[in-house]
Motif scaffolding. Sequence first.
Motif, PDB file in Angstrom:
ATOM      1  N   LEU A   1      -0.062   2.451  -1.277  1.00 25.44           N
ATOM      2  CA  LEU A   1       0.602   3.670  -1.772  1.00 25.44           C
ATOM      3  C   LEU A   1      -0.402   4.809  -1.959  1.00 25.44           C
ATOM      4  O   LEU A   1      -0.089   5.976  -1.670  1.00 25.44           O
ATOM      5  CB  LEU A   1       1.315   3.365  -3.096  1.00 25.44           C
ATOM      6  CG  LEU A   1       2.582   2.498  -2.981  1.00 25.44           C
ATOM      7  CD1 LEU A   1       3.083   2.109  -4.368  1.00 25.44           C
ATOM      8  CD2 LEU A   1       3.672   3.243  -2.215  1.00 25.44           C
ATOM      9  N   TRP A   2      -1.587   4.477  -2.437  1.00 25.73           N
ATOM     10  CA  TRP A   2      -2.620   5.514  -2.595  1.00 25.73           C
ATOM     11  C   TRP A   2      -3.036   6.056  -1.227  1.00 25.73           C
ATOM     12  O   TRP A   2      -3.184   7.262  -1.044  1.00 25.73           O
ATOM     13  CB  TRP A   2      -3.823   4.944  -3.334  1.00 25.73           C
ATOM     14  CG  TRP A   2      -4.859   5.984  -3.672  1.00 25.73           C
ATOM     15  CD1 TRP A   2      -5.973   6.289  -2.959  1.00 25.73           C
ATOM     16  CD2 TRP A   2      -4.863   6.852  -4.808  1.00 25.73           C
ATOM     17  NE1 TRP A   2      -6.683   7.294  -3.574  1.00 25.73           N
ATOM     18  CE2 TRP A   2      -6.021   7.662  -4.720  1.00 25.73           C
ATOM     19  CE3 TRP A   2      -4.013   7.016  -5.892  1.00 25.73           C
ATOM     20  CZ2 TRP A   2      -6.344   8.618  -5.674  1.00 25.73           C
ATOM     21  CZ3 TRP A   2      -4.335   7.971  -6.859  1.00 25.73           C
ATOM     22  CH2 TRP A   2      -5.483   8.758  -6.741  1.00 25.73           C
ATOM     23  N   LEU A   3      -3.211   5.145  -0.272  1.00 31.17           N
ATOM     24  CA  LEU A   3      -3.548   5.564   1.088  1.00 31.17           C
ATOM     25  C   LEU A   3      -2.448   6.422   1.696  1.00 31.17           C
ATOM     26  O   LEU A   3      -2.723   7.394   2.404  1.00 31.17           O
ATOM     27  CB  LEU A   3      -3.803   4.327   1.966  1.00 31.17           C
ATOM     28  CG  LEU A   3      -5.113   3.586   1.717  1.00 31.17           C
ATOM     29  CD1 LEU A   3      -5.074   2.186   2.313  1.00 31.17           C
ATOM     30  CD2 LEU A   3      -6.295   4.362   2.309  1.00 31.17           C
ATOM     31  N   PHE A   4      -1.202   6.079   1.423  1.00 34.24           N
ATOM     32  CA  PHE A   4      -0.082   6.857   1.952  1.00 34.24           C
ATOM     33  C   PHE A   4      -0.075   8.269   1.379  1.00 34.24           C
ATOM     34  O   PHE A   4       0.250   9.238   2.067  1.00 34.24           O
ATOM     35  CB  PHE A   4       1.238   6.148   1.642  1.00 34.24           C
ATOM     36  CG  PHE A   4       2.447   6.843   2.201  1.00 34.24           C
ATOM     37  CD1 PHE A   4       2.649   6.924   3.568  1.00 34.24           C
ATOM     38  CD2 PHE A   4       3.382   7.417   1.351  1.00 34.24           C
ATOM     39  CE1 PHE A   4       3.768   7.565   4.092  1.00 34.24           C
ATOM     40  CE2 PHE A   4       4.493   8.058   1.855  1.00 34.24           C
ATOM     41  CZ  PHE A   4       4.694   8.138   3.230  1.00 34.24           C
ATOM     42  N   THR A   5      -0.457   8.396   0.120  1.00 34.69           N
ATOM     43  CA  THR A   5      -0.577   9.714  -0.494  1.00 34.69           C
ATOM     44  C   THR A   5      -1.611  10.567   0.244  1.00 34.69           C
ATOM     45  O   THR A   5      -1.385  11.744   0.516  1.00 34.69           O
ATOM     46  CB  THR A   5      -0.956   9.577  -1.981  1.00 34.69           C
ATOM     47  OG1 THR A   5       0.053   8.834  -2.668  1.00 34.69           O
ATOM     48  CG2 THR A   5      -1.102  10.943  -2.641  1.00 34.69           C
ATOM     49  N   LEU A   6      -2.748   9.951   0.560  1.00 34.33           N
ATOM     50  CA  LEU A   6      -3.789  10.669   1.310  1.00 34.33           C
ATOM     51  C   LEU A   6      -3.333  10.948   2.738  1.00 34.33           C
ATOM     52  O   LEU A   6      -3.632  12.005   3.301  1.00 34.33           O
ATOM     53  CB  LEU A   6      -5.085   9.855   1.321  1.00 34.33           C
ATOM     54  CG  LEU A   6      -5.699   9.530  -0.040  1.00 34.33           C
ATOM     55  CD1 LEU A   6      -6.983   8.727   0.129  1.00 34.33           C
ATOM     56  CD2 LEU A   6      -5.973  10.805  -0.838  1.00 34.33           C
ATOM     57  N   TYR A   7      -2.618  10.017   3.325  1.00 33.32           N
ATOM     58  CA  TYR A   7      -2.097  10.190   4.690  1.00 33.32           C
ATOM     59  C   TYR A   7      -1.195  11.417   4.768  1.00 33.32           C
ATOM     60  O   TYR A   7      -1.255  12.196   5.723  1.00 33.32           O
ATOM     61  CB  TYR A   7      -1.336   8.920   5.086  1.00 33.32           C
ATOM     62  CG  TYR A   7      -0.373   9.066   6.235  1.00 33.32           C
ATOM     63  CD1 TYR A   7      -0.816   9.031   7.551  1.00 33.32           C
ATOM     64  CD2 TYR A   7       1.000   9.215   5.999  1.00 33.32           C
ATOM     65  CE1 TYR A   7       0.081   9.157   8.611  1.00 33.32           C
ATOM     66  CE2 TYR A   7       1.896   9.342   7.043  1.00 33.32           C
ATOM     67  CZ  TYR A   7       1.432   9.311   8.355  1.00 33.32           C
ATOM     68  OH  TYR A   7       2.323   9.437   9.394  1.00 33.32           O
ATOM     69  N   GLU A   8      -0.385  11.604   3.754  1.00 34.61           N
ATOM     70  CA  GLU A   8       0.533  12.756   3.734  1.00 34.61           C
ATOM     71  C   GLU A   8      -0.134  14.026   3.228  1.00 34.61           C
ATOM     72  O   GLU A   8       0.459  15.110   3.311  1.00 34.61           O
ATOM     73  CB  GLU A   8       1.749  12.429   2.870  1.00 34.61           C
ATOM     74  CG  GLU A   8       2.681  11.393   3.503  1.00 34.61           C
ATOM     75  CD  GLU A   8       4.065  11.461   2.900  1.00 34.61           C
ATOM     76  OE1 GLU A   8       4.162  11.583   1.660  1.00 34.61           O
ATOM     77  OE2 GLU A   8       5.045  11.394   3.662  1.00 34.61           O
TER      78      GLU A   8
END
Length: 567
Positions: free
Chosen positions: A25-32
């Motif tokens: 989820l943290w990585l997805f935040t950075l991805y977006e």
Amino acid sequence: MTIQGWILIFVFVGILLALAKPVGLWLFTLYEGRRTPLHAVLGPVERGFYKLAGINPDEDQSWRRYAVHMLLFNAVLLVFTYAILRLQGILPLNPLGYAGVSDHLAFNTATSFTTNTNWQSYGGESTMSNLSQMLGLTIHNFLSAATGIALAFALFRGFARREAKAIGNFWADVTRVTLYLLLPICIVYALVLIANGVPQTMAGSVDVTTLEGVKQTLALGPVASQEAIKMLGTNGGGFFNANSAHPFENPNAFTNLIQMLSIFVIGTGLTYCFGKAVGNTRQGWAILTAMMILFLAGVTITYWQEAAGNPILHQLGVAGGNMEGKEVRFGIAASALFAVVTTAASCGAVNAMHDSFTALGGMIPLFNMQLGEIVIGGVGAGIYGFLLFAILAVFVAGLMVGRTPEYVGKKIEGREVKLAVLAIAILPLIILGFTALSSVLDAGLAGPLNKGPHGFSEILYAFTSGVANNGSAFAGLTANTPYYNALLGIAMWLGRFFIIVPMLAIAGSLAAKKHHAESAGSFPTTGGLWVGLLVGIILILGGLTFLPSLALGPIADHLAMIRGQLY
């Protein structure tokens, strides 16, 4: 094998799976590119970088532009590091007065750290100054890891976007990953290591007197900070020559466990991030399941072989498992688990000498790398390498159901399949070609410590580790020679970037396509059948390609061992 050993393995897997979703989820935040709680502190730093470099982080780049910027960035870093290593003797922060590194070793080391390989043909504490360790090498541990994650984000966008011409901004991806993921975790991680006895000092050494009255000089330095990013970024370059077998890098069972977890944690999180990116988290869990099947199979074989020990020693009356080359404070189970973890990821850190493993116990780390480092894999590199195999697997599945293959809503056509085959074929072509060359040339044959199959395994392992950007060594090859430094440097560069460019081309091709909803004729890519097909495709490709070389090396070595033959 013992109950305690299996408990360690299951605890490790359990903690890892529990961390997959929150890290994802943290990585997805950075991805977006969304705001995080850390933006309050680090947001001005990020904006300052963009302003200083004249970058617009909101400007999307085509796959070609993304690739060119990535290649130029890494080329400049390579030259920068080469210069630091060559000029080490006249630069500051060199308390032990080390001279500049030779030209061939500087080329090998600069290439190694630029490509996230961190192969070391030298002893860290006897070759590199504190400045070289911190500025020349540790900076690469951050930036090569951030580059890998950024590239994974680019491929995710290829699958997730619809009729788009761009796959993101390389500079924004690298900056956000470094500032909001790698840096904050490493600060906490380094403090934990310091609390457990890992040194963090600018001193070059300290003189001590042992209990026996012997005076020794122990090398010191900023170890904890390098150790943290070495593991988290799946880099693997040890501050000391003994790497994570050294008590100053890995003091106890607790640090050993968190080092193994940190090697895998971002790779597992990226599988969940991929599922979120394509709008179906089951896709990510299916990938992680396939990875864990391959991982657990490797751990089982390695632990079994190391616990069984060497029958030749048993005949001489030396009972028990194989403790040669292992630290007594870790034992067989933790050493076997570490060996599989570090080679399933592109880390290369070692807490035992793989050259001293049994033949089949040492074959599994070798085979992990030959699969393309996709069993969890390096940060970013593991997931995008795995998705290349997924493209081939869904192509095979499409032939089975008689329809154009689709994966996460995107049609997989001839262009994507050809590019995936090209990227995957690079690995065996370079590994087997350079191994064959080194097995017949005098300069290559001067390297192995052993003769026969084990000596061949030492050569094969070196080029497998280099091309797969792992960096671990069998520990029996004398590689600090002009021949091996040059050839391994070339192998590492080709193994990193000749896979990345076709992968980015696939990302650009997929991003431009329309999204197609699943239909009754679509092959399901989230269930057990899909996981089995993925595992099968990976093993068949790896097995058919590398089985002859494995038969000449570790398999022949194993057959000789059970017959009581020594080389």
